[in-house]
Design a protein around this motif. Structure first.
Motif, PDB file in Angstrom:
ATOM      1  N   SER A   1      28.537  40.294 -26.365  1.00 10.29           N
ATOM      2  CA  SER A   1      28.775  41.496 -25.522  1.00 10.29           C
ATOM      3  C   SER A   1      28.044  42.684 -26.243  1.00 10.29           C
TER       4      SER A   1
ATOM      5  N   GLU B   1      29.099  35.421 -25.083  1.00 14.13           N
ATOM      6  CA  GLU B   1      30.209  35.624 -25.715  1.00 14.13           C
ATOM      7  C   GLU B   1      30.781  37.014 -26.040  1.00 14.13           C
ATOM      8  N   SER B   2      32.060  37.049 -25.552  1.00 17.49           N
ATOM      9  CA  SER B   2      32.569  38.560 -25.802  1.00 17.49           C
ATOM     10  C   SER B   2      33.965  38.526 -26.218  1.00 17.49           C
ATOM     11  N   SER B   3      34.554  37.589 -26.798  1.00 12.66           N
ATOM     12  CA  SER B   3      35.792  37.208 -27.381  1.00 12.66           C
ATOM     13  C   SER B   3      35.863  37.843 -28.719  1.00 12.66           C
ATOM     14  N   SER B   4      34.786  37.952 -29.408  1.00 17.84           N
ATOM     15  CA  SER B   4      34.807  38.414 -30.996  1.00 17.84           C
ATOM     16  C   SER B   4      34.451  39.764 -31.060  1.00 17.84           C
TER      17      SER B   4
ATOM     18  N   GLN C   1      33.672  43.246 -28.070  1.00 21.42           N
ATOM     19  CA  GLN C   1      33.766  43.443 -26.644  1.00 21.42           C
ATOM     20  C   GLN C   1      33.132  45.166 -26.663  1.00 21.42           C
TER      21      GLN C   1
ATOM     22  N   ARG D   1      29.898  36.413 -17.420  1.00 22.59           N
ATOM     23  CA  ARG D   1      30.346  36.359 -18.552  1.00 22.59           C
ATOM     24  C   ARG D   1      30.826  34.815 -18.924  1.00 22.59           C
TER      25      ARG D   1
ATOM     26  N   THR E   1      32.206  31.878 -22.154  1.00 23.12           N
ATOM     27  CA  THR E   1      32.848  31.715 -23.490  1.00 23.12           C
ATOM     28  C   THR E   1      32.086  30.418 -24.036  1.00 23.12           C
ATOM     29  N   GLN E   2      30.940  30.784 -24.685  1.00 25.94           N
ATOM     30  CA  GLN E   2      30.473  29.409 -25.138  1.00 25.94           C
ATOM     31  C   GLN E   2      30.897  29.149 -26.718  1.00 25.94           C
ATOM     32  N   PRO E   3      31.419  27.781 -26.760  1.00 27.04           N
ATOM     33  CA  PRO E   3      32.139  27.435 -27.746  1.00 27.04           C
ATOM     34  C   PRO E   3      31.511  27.546 -29.031  1.00 27.04           C
TER      35      PRO E   3
ATOM     36  N   VAL F   1      31.057  31.124 -30.267  1.00 26.85           N
ATOM     37  CA  VAL F   1      32.062  31.706 -30.746  1.00 26.85           C
ATOM     38  C   VAL F   1      32.482  31.154 -32.118  1.00 26.85           C
TER      39      VAL F   1
END
Length: 155
Positions: free
Chosen positions: A94, A118-121, A123, A139, A141-143, A146
């Motif tokens: 992100s 990836e935007s979980s770690s 934003q 968007r 969430t590419q494991p 991550v």
């Protein structure tokens, strides 16, 4: 633009893996354009170059503002010559406000497609991208990414 988006994302993932293996900041950006023939053309692949590689085959000295997105944009010889209306800009993470503003500038040149892998770690201000007229933001969430970002955060 789906094929161009997939290709741009794959290029970002490959560059992130290279940077991670070199103990560098694993954030990258790429631009792929769809051609009238239906094929695609890689325009640029860049990465965060704030930390130069350990080997000496890179001309980078460690620019503090060279994030994944800005690193890719800086590598373009002529930003205005890119067919932005048929381009996909992929980023591994992100984008921060600085990189978001760069993407906003590309929007003014015609960019309408962005992939955020990836935007979980982290934003960034993605709402700014969402607010751009005609902009499509995908968007993921590419494991693998991550896991890479979590590992990077622990370094």
């Amino acid at each position: 633009l789906a094929d161009a988006g997939l290709q741009a994302t794959q290029l970002v993932l490959e560059r992130v893996a290279e940077c991670d293996a070199e103990q560098r900041i694993p954030i990258a950006g790429s631009v792929v354009c769809r051609l009238p023939s239906g094929g695609s053309k890689v325009v640029v692949v860049g990465n965060n170059r704030r930390i130069p590689p350990l080997h000496g085959d890179c001309d980078c000295i460690g620019y503090p503002t060279d994030h994944g997105e800005t690193g890719a944009i800086r590598m373009l010889d002529d930003v205005a010559s890119v067919d932005w209306a048929n381009a996909v800009f992929a980023t591994s993470l992100s984008p921060c406000i600085m990189c978001t503003r760069c993407i906003e500038a590309l929007h003014a040149l015609g960019l309408r497609s962005v992939v955020i892998a990836e935007s979980s770690s982290f934003q960034g201000p993605e709402d700014r991208l969402d607010a751009l007229a005609g902009m499509t933001v995908v968007r993921l969430t590419q494991p693998t990414l991550v896991a890479t970002m979590r590992r990077f955060a622990r370094r």
